[in-house]
Write a protein that holds these residues in place. Structure first.
Motif, PDB file in Angstrom:
ATOM      1  N   SER A  10       0.837  -1.205   0.000  1.00 32.09           N
ATOM      2  CA  SER A  10       0.000   0.000   0.000  1.00 32.09           C
ATOM      3  C   SER A  10       0.869   1.251   0.000  1.00 32.09           C
ATOM      4  O   SER A  10       0.491   2.266  -0.579  1.00 32.09           O
ATOM      5  N   ASP A  11       2.028   1.227   0.640  1.00 32.61           N
ATOM      6  CA  ASP A  11       2.935   2.374   0.621  1.00 32.61           C
ATOM      7  C   ASP A  11       3.469   2.625  -0.786  1.00 32.61           C
ATOM      8  O   ASP A  11       3.568   3.749  -1.220  1.00 32.61           O
ATOM      9  N   GLU A  12       3.783   1.555  -1.488  1.00 33.66           N
ATOM     10  CA  GLU A  12       4.344   1.693  -2.823  1.00 33.66           C
ATOM     11  C   GLU A  12       3.285   2.097  -3.843  1.00 33.66           C
ATOM     12  O   GLU A  12       3.590   2.746  -4.824  1.00 33.66           O
ATOM     13  N   ALA A  13       2.041   1.738  -3.610  1.00 35.62           N
ATOM     14  CA  ALA A  13       0.986   1.987  -4.580  1.00 35.62           C
ATOM     15  C   ALA A  13       0.537   3.449  -4.601  1.00 35.62           C
ATOM     16  O   ALA A  13       0.031   3.922  -5.594  1.00 35.62           O
ATOM     17  N   ALA A  14       0.711   4.167  -3.505  1.00 47.00           N
ATOM     18  CA  ALA A  14       0.188   5.530  -3.431  1.00 47.00           C
ATOM     19  C   ALA A  14       1.298   6.522  -3.078  1.00 47.00           C
ATOM     20  O   ALA A  14       1.479   6.878  -1.921  1.00 47.00           O
ATOM     21  N   PRO A  15       2.063   6.970  -4.068  1.00 43.42           N
ATOM     22  CA  PRO A  15       3.090   7.961  -3.767  1.00 43.42           C
ATOM     23  C   PRO A  15       2.427   9.290  -3.395  1.00 43.42           C
ATOM     24  O   PRO A  15       1.310   9.582  -3.826  1.00 43.42           O
ATOM     25  N   PRO A  16       3.076  10.096  -2.592  1.00 41.16           N
ATOM     26  CA  PRO A  16       2.481  11.368  -2.206  1.00 41.16           C
ATOM     27  C   PRO A  16       2.312  12.273  -3.424  1.00 41.16           C
ATOM     28  O   PRO A  16       3.116  12.203  -4.369  1.00 41.16           O
ATOM     29  N   PRO A  17       1.280  13.089  -3.430  1.00 38.57           N
ATOM     30  CA  PRO A  17       1.088  13.982  -4.576  1.00 38.57           C
ATOM     31  C   PRO A  17       2.221  15.005  -4.642  1.00 38.57           C
ATOM     32  O   PRO A  17       2.770  15.395  -3.605  1.00 38.57           O
ATOM     33  N   PRO A  18       2.576  15.429  -5.841  1.00 38.42           N
ATOM     34  CA  PRO A  18       3.654  16.412  -5.950  1.00 38.42           C
ATOM     35  C   PRO A  18       3.219  17.756  -5.353  1.00 38.42           C
ATOM     36  O   PRO A  18       2.043  18.116  -5.404  1.00 38.42           O
ATOM     37  N   VAL A  19       4.161  18.454  -4.785  1.00 41.18           N
ATOM     38  CA  VAL A  19       3.879  19.764  -4.202  1.00 41.18           C
ATOM     39  C   VAL A  19       3.772  20.775  -5.332  1.00 41.18           C
ATOM     40  O   VAL A  19       4.658  20.856  -6.183  1.00 41.18           O
ATOM     41  N   LYS A  20       2.688  21.523  -5.347  1.00 42.21           N
ATOM     42  CA  LYS A  20       2.518  22.530  -6.390  1.00 42.21           C
ATOM     43  C   LYS A  20       3.302  23.778  -6.015  1.00 42.21           C
ATOM     44  O   LYS A  20       3.255  24.243  -4.889  1.00 42.21           O
ATOM     45  N   VAL A  21       4.019  24.307  -6.993  1.00 42.66           N
ATOM     46  CA  VAL A  21       4.758  25.550  -6.787  1.00 42.66           C
ATOM     47  C   VAL A  21       4.342  26.542  -7.861  1.00 42.66           C
ATOM     48  O   VAL A  21       3.944  26.176  -8.958  1.00 42.66           O
ATOM     49  N   GLY A  22       4.446  27.821  -7.503  1.00 42.93           N
ATOM     50  CA  GLY A  22       4.081  28.872  -8.439  1.00 42.93           C
ATOM     51  C   GLY A  22       5.231  29.212  -9.368  1.00 42.93           C
ATOM     52  O   GLY A  22       6.289  28.563  -9.376  1.00 42.93           O
ATOM     53  N   LYS A  23       5.048  30.261 -10.135  1.00 36.79           N
ATOM     54  CA  LYS A  23       6.059  30.689 -11.098  1.00 36.79           C
ATOM     55  C   LYS A  23       7.366  31.079 -10.420  1.00 36.79           C
ATOM     56  O   LYS A  23       8.435  30.949 -11.002  1.00 36.79           O
ATOM     57  N   SER A  24       7.286  31.547  -9.174  1.00 35.93           N
ATOM     58  CA  SER A  24       8.489  31.931  -8.438  1.00 35.93           C
ATOM     59  C   SER A  24       9.187  30.727  -7.817  1.00 35.93           C
ATOM     60  O   SER A  24      10.249  30.875  -7.222  1.00 35.93           O
ATOM     61  N   GLY A  25       8.570  29.537  -7.936  1.00 32.65           N
ATOM     62  CA  GLY A  25       9.161  28.338  -7.358  1.00 32.65           C
ATOM     63  C   GLY A  25       8.769  28.128  -5.911  1.00 32.65           C
ATOM     64  O   GLY A  25       9.278  27.232  -5.253  1.00 32.65           O
ATOM     65  N   LYS A  26       7.838  28.935  -5.396  1.00 31.85           N
ATOM     66  CA  LYS A  26       7.409  28.825  -4.004  1.00 31.85           C
ATOM     67  C   LYS A  26       6.061  28.125  -3.927  1.00 31.85           C
ATOM     68  O   LYS A  26       5.258  28.208  -4.839  1.00 31.85           O
TER      69      LYS A  26
END
Length: 70
Positions: A10-26
């Motif tokens: 179950s840990d391998e099947a559901a990787p965490p969602p990617p962190v969204k960053v804005g145009k400034s990279g934040k």
């Protein structure tokens, strides 16, 4: 399948969602600090109803960074 196998799969099947960053990279929490600070101070002093213009300016800044804000 043992209990450890269940947790491993179950840990391998559901990787965490990617962190969204804005145009400034934040991330959204760290974007637009100048409008965020003014907005937050206003909300503490006057409540949300008294700060609609500053809230909207902060949302506009976040949208300009590429975030989807209602």
């Amino acid at each position: 399948m043992g209990l450890l196998d269940y947790f491993r799969s179950s840990d391998e099947a559901a990787p965490p969602p990617p962190v969204k960053v804005g145009k400034s990279g934040k991330k959204i929490c760290c974007s637009c600090p100048s409008t965020k600070k003014v907005r937050d101070i206003c909300i503490v002093e006057k409540g949300e109803e008294g700060c609609a213009d500053l809230i909207e300016k902060h949302k506009e800044c976040l949208r300009a960074e590429g975030f989807t804000v209602k």
